[in-house]
Design an enzyme around this catalytic site. Structure first.
Site, PDB file in Angstrom:
ATOM      1  CB  SER A  73      -0.898   0.001   1.231  1.00 52.29           C
ATOM      2  OG  SER A  73      -1.665   1.180   1.261  1.00 52.29           O
ATOM      3  CB  CYS A  91      -0.446   5.783   8.903  1.00 55.83           C
ATOM      4  SG  CYS A  91       0.417   7.079   7.998  1.00 55.83           S
ATOM      5  CG  ASN A 128       2.819   1.160   8.081  1.00 51.66           C
ATOM      6  OD1 ASN A 128       3.581   1.822   7.373  1.00 51.66           O
ATOM      7  ND2 ASN A 128       1.516   1.332   8.084  1.00 51.66           N
TER       8      ASN A 128
HETATM    9  C1  LIG Z   1       5.832   6.448  -0.002  1.00 48.94           C
HETATM   10  C2  LIG Z   1       5.181   5.412   0.864  1.00 48.94           C
HETATM   11  C3  LIG Z   1       3.812   5.495   1.133  1.00 48.94           C
HETATM   12  C4  LIG Z   1       3.188   4.557   1.950  1.00 48.94           C
HETATM   13  N1  LIG Z   1       1.837   4.640   2.166  1.00 48.94           N
HETATM   14  C5  LIG Z   1       1.218   3.693   2.906  1.00 48.94           C
HETATM   15  C6  LIG Z   1      -0.203   3.709   3.088  1.00 48.94           C
HETATM   16  O1  LIG Z   1      -0.904   4.562   2.545  1.00 48.94           O
HETATM   17  N2  LIG Z   1      -0.768   2.745   3.859  1.00 48.94           N
HETATM   18  C7  LIG Z   1      -0.022   1.758   4.448  1.00 48.94           C
HETATM   19  O2  LIG Z   1      -0.567   0.891   5.125  1.00 48.94           O
HETATM   20  N3  LIG Z   1       1.317   1.697   4.272  1.00 48.94           N
HETATM   21  C8  LIG Z   1       1.956   2.628   3.518  1.00 48.94           C
HETATM   22  N4  LIG Z   1       3.325   2.553   3.331  1.00 48.94           N
HETATM   23  C9  LIG Z   1       4.083   1.453   3.950  1.00 48.94           C
HETATM   24  C10 LIG Z   1       4.299   0.300   2.978  1.00 48.94           C
HETATM   25  O3  LIG Z   1       3.077  -0.253   2.555  1.00 48.94           O
HETATM   26  C11 LIG Z   1       5.172  -0.805   3.599  1.00 48.94           C
HETATM   27  O4  LIG Z   1       4.517  -1.321   4.733  1.00 48.94           O
HETATM   28  C12 LIG Z   1       6.542  -0.313   4.027  1.00 48.94           C
HETATM   29  O5  LIG Z   1       7.018   0.652   3.129  1.00 48.94           O
HETATM   30  C13 LIG Z   1       7.569  -1.440   4.148  1.00 48.94           C
HETATM   31  O6  LIG Z   1       7.809  -2.084   2.914  1.00 48.94           O
HETATM   32  P1  LIG Z   1       9.031  -1.714   1.914  1.00 48.94           P
HETATM   33  O7  LIG Z   1      10.275  -1.695   2.722  1.00 48.94           O
HETATM   34  O8  LIG Z   1       9.000  -2.781   0.866  1.00 48.94           O
HETATM   35  O9  LIG Z   1       8.707  -0.372   1.360  1.00 48.94           O
HETATM   36  C14 LIG Z   1       3.958   3.500   2.523  1.00 48.94           C
HETATM   37  C15 LIG Z   1       5.326   3.424   2.243  1.00 48.94           C
HETATM   38  C16 LIG Z   1       5.948   4.349   1.428  1.00 48.94           C
HETATM   39  C17 LIG Z   1       7.420   4.224   1.155  1.00 48.94           C
END
Ligand SMILES: Cc1cc2nc3c(=O)[nH]c(=O)nc-3n(C[C@H](O)[C@H](O)[C@H](O)COP(=O)(O)O)c2cc1C
Ligand SMILES: Cc1cc2nc3c(=O)[nH]c(=O)nc-3n(C[C@H](O)[C@H](O)[C@H](O)COP(=O)(O)OP(=O)(O)OC[C@H]3O[C@@H](n4cnc5c(N)ncnc54)[C@H](O)[C@@H]3O)c2cc1C
Ligand code: FES
Lengths: 259, 313
Positions: free
Chosen positions: B21, B130, B192
């Site tokens: 997400s 969040c 998250n």
């Molecule tokens: C730019 C950005 C926006 C995000 N927006 C959301 C969101 O709207 N809702 C949510 O549950 N997680 C959000 N996340 C968290 C990601 O879904 C994920 O849990 C987190 O980035 C860890 O995974 P990664 O290391 O692969 O990015 C966001 C992450 C990033 C980097």
């Protein structure tokens, strides 16, 4: 159409203090249509640095399938980039965003191109295209000091070129707005790219002239998905409207977004 | 038989790979690069009842092998998401997991009730984690009793299974997992982002307008892995894991730690084709390792004390 591709470095050289000219080759160039668009560059295959870096397209050579970008070493990513040598490959995503509208002006009309520092590069392809159309181009380019000045001669070949330096070591002492104040350019449209305070000053000064402003913003995805790069819309009282610099911009009509 | 197809509450997945997400918008941008039907599922951007602008810019900063973000749940609001974004996604053969956010219990309940009625939404992801909004969000994600109650309330209105997205910004993540399991959650998604900060060394000022942001990317993978390892052994809920996934080996690691499926976030920004590439490489790797189904690897890290991998130096 946005593409992602490993492109080959065909030349790479220093052209001013901390400023490099990098020319890349690959079929992705075929998709580059509009001056003012940018590419998102992955400077290493690994995760340091992790994210891509947005860099403007400075000139396009469709026949050779090459394009050039000019960049300033300002941090870790551009430092890594500056160490890459001719013959090596880097991953490029692009072309991104919407560029400057060349069709805004007709043959014989006057364009004023105003660039500040590392905002100067995208104006080069724009100037070439406007000149080809028969538009009269004038350039006002601002830099910190003489050692930071680049592409002066290249711009001079396309039209009248004024340089301003903050310390007065070349051209007019002061800012691009000082040059504009001292002349009556009376352009039919202006096109500008540079640091935000400069863009604001230019927009205020030329508020009766149609203008196109290229914005800079920190980016994540570069394609409109992450909402890192948004800006507010002028005259929007709700505060809820927005534009994405990466995909709606980076070029906006003057008065469109909050600088 | 497919080595990658899996079944989870509400979700029949072609493969266990999905964009996380907030890192994929509502899919449009990435559809320029590949057919979204290749994905196991899509976790869409957090949706709130009303339109939100989010935080001031700069909203992102780069850190060592990671990034900070403080987008602040910017989204076009529930009605727009349902009428436009989800509608548009209907052209693809891919289940949608709707990320639900809000400031009050009532917000969550309303969004959950309505969005779970969309034909292509097969599960909800309750975003109680969040770190970037002042009111709500994180409060629901750090107090087990509050999280449990919210889960119950959302479960009572949702037409599809509810996964709760856990925050790593707690001292005992298992407690949170058990609380939402108690509240009736059908699954967990984790993790998250971790609250972090970057300063401009010259001026000492925060680089992000919100001052703090959520850390994501390869930098957080060890933390995420440890949490999945821990939580998967304490609850019976299936886990969709995320945190720094960049390639097929990262996916295998999360499955080995006890996850059932894996989401990819930040890596989409680095390589827009990362999800289809992982799916392809994962298939090839399992074949090479002569593993008939990815879940044969599930939880293989839960070995007894004293057993560790034998590293060659
Ligand atoms: C730019 C950005 C926006 C995000 N927006 C959301 C969101 O709207 N809702 C949510 O549950 N997680 C959000 N996340 C968290 C990601 O879904 C994920 O849990 C987190 O980035 C860890 O995974 P990664 O290391 O692969 O990015 C966001 C992450 C990033 C980097
Ligand atoms: C549309 C657009 C076009 C650009 N065109 C050019 C160009 O033609 N030539 C050029 O030299 N520079 C250009 N820039 C600025 C360039 O992107 C940054 O100088 C570069 O990203 C710095 O990276 P770094 O790793 O060296 O610096 P660091 O400060 O270490 O970078 C850290 C993070 O901040 C981001 N960042 C830092 N400075 C900027 C900035 N000014 N704008 C946006 N993001 C930034 C980086 O992308 C990175 O994610 C452009 C920026 C944008 C948005
Ligand atoms: S950089 Fe992701 S939306 Fe513009």
């Amino acid at each position: 159409m946005i593409k992602q591709q490993n492109m080959m470095i065909v030349s790479h050289q220093s052209i001013a203090e901390d400023v490099y000219e990098l020319t890349l080759q690959g079929s992705l160039v075929r998709h580059m249509s509009s001056p003012g668009q940018f590419v998102h560059v992955k400077v290493t295959a690994g995760s340091d640095p992790l994210l891509r870096r947005p860099i403007s397209i400075c000139s396009i050579d469709p026949l050779l399938e090459q394009f050039t970008m000019l960049y300033r070493v300002s941090g870790g990513g551009t430092k890594v980039l500056s160490n890459l040598v001719k013959g090596s490959e880097i991953n490029v995503m692009g072309p991104l965003g919407s560029g400057f509208p060349v069709d805004e002006l007709r043959e014989g009309e006057k364009a004023l191109l105003i660039g500040g520092g590392i905002g100067v590069p995208p104006l080069f392809e724009l100037s070439k295209r406007l000149k080809t159309k028969g538009v009269k181009v004038t350039h006002v380019l601002g830099f910190q000091q003489q050692s930071a000045v680049f592409y002066k001669h290249e711009f001079e070949q396309l039209g009248e070129t004024y340089i301003a330096t903050a310390d007065g070591s070349e051209g007019t002492k002061g800012f691009v707005t000082d040059v504009i104040k001292d002349h009556s350019f009376e352009p039919d449209a202006y096109f500008t790219c540079g640091p935000t305070p400069m863009l604001k000053a230019v927009e205020n000064m030329l508020d009766h002239t149609p203008g196109f402003i290229s914005m800079e913003q920190r980016m994540g995805c570069g394609i409109g998905a992450c909402l890192a790069c948004v800006c507010h819309v002028q005259g929007d009282d709700t505060g809820l409207l927005y534009k994405k610099v990466c995909s709606d911009g980076p070029v906006f009509r003057s008065g469109e977004v909050v600088l | 038989m497919s080595r990658l197809a899996i079944e989870l509450p509400g979700l029949s997945l072609k493969n266990p790979i999905m964009p996380a997400s907030g890192c994929f918008g509502f899919g449009k941008e990435y559809s320029q690069f590949y057919d979204l039907s290749e994905l196991g599922a899509i976790m869409i951007k957090a949706t709130t009842r009303e339109t939100r602008f989010g935080n001031a810019t700069p909203r992102v900063a780069e850190t060592a092998s990671g990034m900070l973000n403080a987008i602040g749940l910017q989204n076009p609001g529930l009605s727009h998401v349902m009428e436009h974004e989800l509608k548009w996604l209907e052209q693809y053969d891919v289940p949608i997991i709707a990320n639900v956010a809000g400031s009050t219990v009532e917000d969550y309940v309303e969004v959950a009730e309505r969005i779970s009625g969309a034909p292509n939404v097969h599960a909800l992801e309750l975003n109680i984690s969040c770190p970037n909004v002042k009111d709500g969000g994180i409060a629901f994600g750090t107090d087990p009793a509050v999280a449990k109650e919210l889960t119950e309330r959302v479960k009572s209105v949702s037409k599809v299974p509810v996964y709760v997205k856990l925050s790593p910004n707690v001292s005992d993540i298992s407690k949170m997992a058990l609380a939402v399991e108690d509240g009736g959650a059908d699954g967990l998604t984790m993790i998250n982002t971790l609250v972090g900060m970057r300063l401009d060394s010259r001026t000492g000022k925060p680089v992000i307008a919100n001052k703090t942001g959520g850390l994501s990317g390869p930098a957080i993978k060890p933390v995420a892995l440890r949490m999945v390892f821990e939580v998967s052994q304490k609850t019976s809920l299936p886990i969709i894991a995320m945190g720094g996934v960049q390639n097929e080996y990262d996916v295998i690691d999360f499955i080995s730690a006890g996850a059932s499926a894996v989401a990819v976030g930040t890596a989409n920004f680095v390589d827009p084709l990362v999800c289809p590439t992982i799916i392809q490489n994962l298939q090839a790797l399992l074949k090479e390792w002569q593993i008939d189904h990815i879940h044969e690897l599930k939880g293989r890290s839960w070995m007894s004390v004293g057993e560790t991998a034998n590293y060659r130096t």
